[in-house]
Motif scaffolding. Structure first.
Motif, PDB file in Angstrom:
ATOM      1  N   PHE A 295      -3.120  12.118   0.476  1.00  0.00           N
ATOM      2  CA  PHE A 295      -2.855  11.162   1.548  1.00  0.00           C
ATOM      3  C   PHE A 295      -1.788  10.132   1.174  1.00  0.00           C
ATOM      4  CE2 PHE A 295      -7.259  12.459   2.201  1.00  0.00           C
ATOM      5  CZ  PHE A 295      -7.323  12.661   3.569  1.00  0.00           C
ATOM      6  N   ASP A 296      -0.880   9.899   2.097  1.00  0.00           N
ATOM      7  CA  ASP A 296      -0.111   8.662   2.105  1.00  0.00           C
ATOM      8  C   ASP A 296      -1.092   7.548   2.513  1.00  0.00           C
ATOM      9  OD1 ASP A 296       2.150   6.823   2.481  1.00  0.00           O
ATOM     10  OD2 ASP A 296       1.787   7.134   4.626  1.00  0.00           O
ATOM     11  N   VAL A 297      -0.720   6.284   2.324  1.00  0.00           N
ATOM     12  CA  VAL A 297      -1.643   5.190   2.667  1.00  0.00           C
ATOM     13  C   VAL A 297      -1.208   4.463   3.958  1.00  0.00           C
ATOM     14  CG1 VAL A 297      -2.593   2.962   1.922  1.00  0.00           C
ATOM     15  CG2 VAL A 297      -2.409   4.869   0.299  1.00  0.00           C
ATOM     16  N   ASP A 298      -0.113   3.707   3.862  1.00  0.00           N
ATOM     17  CA  ASP A 298       0.283   2.862   4.996  1.00  0.00           C
ATOM     18  C   ASP A 298       0.678   3.710   6.196  1.00  0.00           C
ATOM     19  OD1 ASP A 298      -0.036   0.277   3.806  1.00  0.00           O
ATOM     20  OD2 ASP A 298       1.711   0.725   2.570  1.00  0.00           O
ATOM     21  N   GLY A 299       0.030   3.472   7.307  1.00  0.00           N
ATOM     22  CA  GLY A 299       0.325   4.209   8.526  1.00  0.00           C
ATOM     23  C   GLY A 299      -0.470   5.495   8.647  1.00  0.00           C
ATOM     24  N   THR A 300      -0.830   6.079   7.527  1.00  0.00           N
ATOM     25  CA  THR A 300      -1.562   7.351   7.546  1.00  0.00           C
ATOM     26  C   THR A 300      -3.072   7.111   7.513  1.00  0.00           C
ATOM     27  OG1 THR A 300       0.254   8.524   6.461  1.00  0.00           O
ATOM     28  CG2 THR A 300      -1.931   9.528   6.315  1.00  0.00           C
ATOM     29  N   LEU A 301      -3.530   6.343   6.533  1.00  0.00           N
ATOM     30  CA  LEU A 301      -4.958   6.043   6.448  1.00  0.00           C
ATOM     31  C   LEU A 301      -5.335   4.910   7.407  1.00  0.00           C
ATOM     32  CD1 LEU A 301      -5.731   6.174   2.611  1.00  0.00           C
ATOM     33  CD2 LEU A 301      -6.086   7.950   4.329  1.00  0.00           C
TER      34      LEU A 301
ATOM     35  N   ILE B 126      -0.741  14.606   3.861  1.00  0.00           N
ATOM     36  CA  ILE B 126      -0.892  13.994   5.177  1.00  0.00           C
ATOM     37  C   ILE B 126      -0.078  12.709   5.178  1.00  0.00           C
ATOM     38  CG2 ILE B 126      -2.513  13.116   6.892  1.00  0.00           C
ATOM     39  CD1 ILE B 126      -4.614  14.974   5.549  1.00  0.00           C
ATOM     40  N   GLU B 127       0.914  12.670   6.050  1.00  0.00           N
ATOM     41  CA  GLU B 127       1.924  11.613   6.059  1.00  0.00           C
ATOM     42  C   GLU B 127       2.123  11.089   7.477  1.00  0.00           C
ATOM     43  OE1 GLU B 127       3.964   9.912   4.278  1.00  0.00           O
ATOM     44  OE2 GLU B 127       3.839  10.735   2.249  1.00  0.00           O
ATOM     45  N   ASP B 128       2.848   9.970   7.587  1.00  0.00           N
ATOM     46  CA  ASP B 128       3.158   9.456   8.925  1.00  0.00           C
ATOM     47  C   ASP B 128       4.641   9.193   9.126  1.00  0.00           C
ATOM     48  OD1 ASP B 128       3.128   7.131   7.177  1.00  0.00           O
ATOM     49  OD2 ASP B 128       3.248   5.950   9.014  1.00  0.00           O
ATOM     50  N   SER B 129       5.471   9.377   8.104  1.00  0.00           N
ATOM     51  CA  SER B 129       6.892   9.011   8.234  1.00  0.00           C
ATOM     52  C   SER B 129       7.798  10.158   7.768  1.00  0.00           C
ATOM     53  CB  SER B 129       7.187   7.773   7.389  1.00  0.00           C
ATOM     54  OG  SER B 129       7.119   8.098   6.012  1.00  0.00           O
TER      55      SER B 129
HETATM   56 MG   LIG Z   1       3.258   5.847   5.491  1.00  0.00          MG
END
Ligand SMILES: [Mg+2]
Length: 264
Positions: A27-33, A196-199
């Motif tokens: 996992f990525d953290v910021d935005g993902t979790l 799992i990412e958001d960017s």
């Molecule tokens: Mg992120």
């Protein structure tokens, strides 16, 4: 390629299989979790006031600055963009970033927060299935601890086999360093894992490390180019993952909290 097209590349049932069968979820953290970027922005602005700077990062400014990964790097990028250009020494940048980190911890502690929809069940079910979990992020170890101690539990580290933060590696995302370090610690092949990412920067980092990647779109990066992702989703609730039988480690952890208003 737009996200609607991308999301069809891997249909939900097939994506669910990929999640369930992965040797490890990274996992990525910021935005993902959790949707933390608004809190980071507020923390930067509080640090600027405290340091006597007349800087203020509004939503649009911060959205642009997020193209630069790493808080210290972001401060330098903003200073360079000023007219007249502002030159900050390394010691000033470090001190400013330390102020910001303290404010982030304070804001996280002041506000109750929750993980993004579907994250808690994904972690819970992965643990029940015996899958390894890991974190690969450009944020600091301190920021991870501040967030997950509140959003998960004080013992959150026990859930993760490997936790690699931005300051643990030489190059931040989109370089693959954090992911390569995670793979080394997990002792897993990249192709067997799922990131799992958001960017877009996170996606590039994971792909460069050879890890198939699922995008969990977030507030600040929704319009990024996610070409190359396995799939793009707006949250992880739709997959209805079937929990495995066995001990539910997270059952007693606290998930239902109220995340502060994003429009501060
Ligand atoms: Mg992120």
């Amino acid at each position: 390629m737009n996200v609607e097209t991308l999301s069809v590349l891997l249909r939900p049932r097939r994506l669910e299989d990929r999640i369930v069968q992965a040797a490890a979820l990274v996992f990525d953290v910021d935005g993902t979790l959790a949707e933390t970027e608004g809190i980071h922005r507020r923390a930067f602005n509080a640090a600027f006031i405290e340091a006597g700077l007349d800087w203020y990062w509004d939503y649009r400014t911060y959205k642009k600055l997020l193209r630069t990964t790493g808080g210290k790097e972001r401060i330098r990028a903003f200073a360079r963009s000023r007219f007249p250009r502002v030159c900050l020494s390394d010691s000033v940048v470090i001190a400013l970033h330390q102020r910001k980190t303290r404010h982030y911890g304070r804001l996280i502690a002041q506000h109750t927060c929750r993980l993004r929809p579907g994250i808690a069940s994904l972690i819970r079910n992965a643990r029940a299935r015996g899958q390894a979990l890991a974190i690969a992020t450009t944020t600091t170890s301190s920021n991870i601890d501040d967030l997950l101690s509140v959003a998960l539990d004080q013992n959150w580290r026990s859930l993760f086999t490997a936790v690699v933060a931005g300051d643990d590696v030489e190059r931040k995302k989109p370089a693959p360093d954090v992911y390569l370090e995670v793979l080394a610690r997990l002792k897993q092949r990249a192709s067997d894992c799922l990131a799992i990412e958001d960017s877009a920067n996170g996606l590039k980092a994971a792909i460069a490390a050879g890890i198939p990647t699922l995008i969990n779109r977030s507030e600040y990066f929704r319009d990024d180019d996610f070409s190359g992702a396995l799939a793009v989703v707006d949250d992880l609730t739709e997959f209805g993952l079937i929990p495995a039988a066995g001990v539910n480690h997270l059952e007693e952890m606290r998930f239902e909290k109220v995340w502060p208003d994003r429009n501060d």
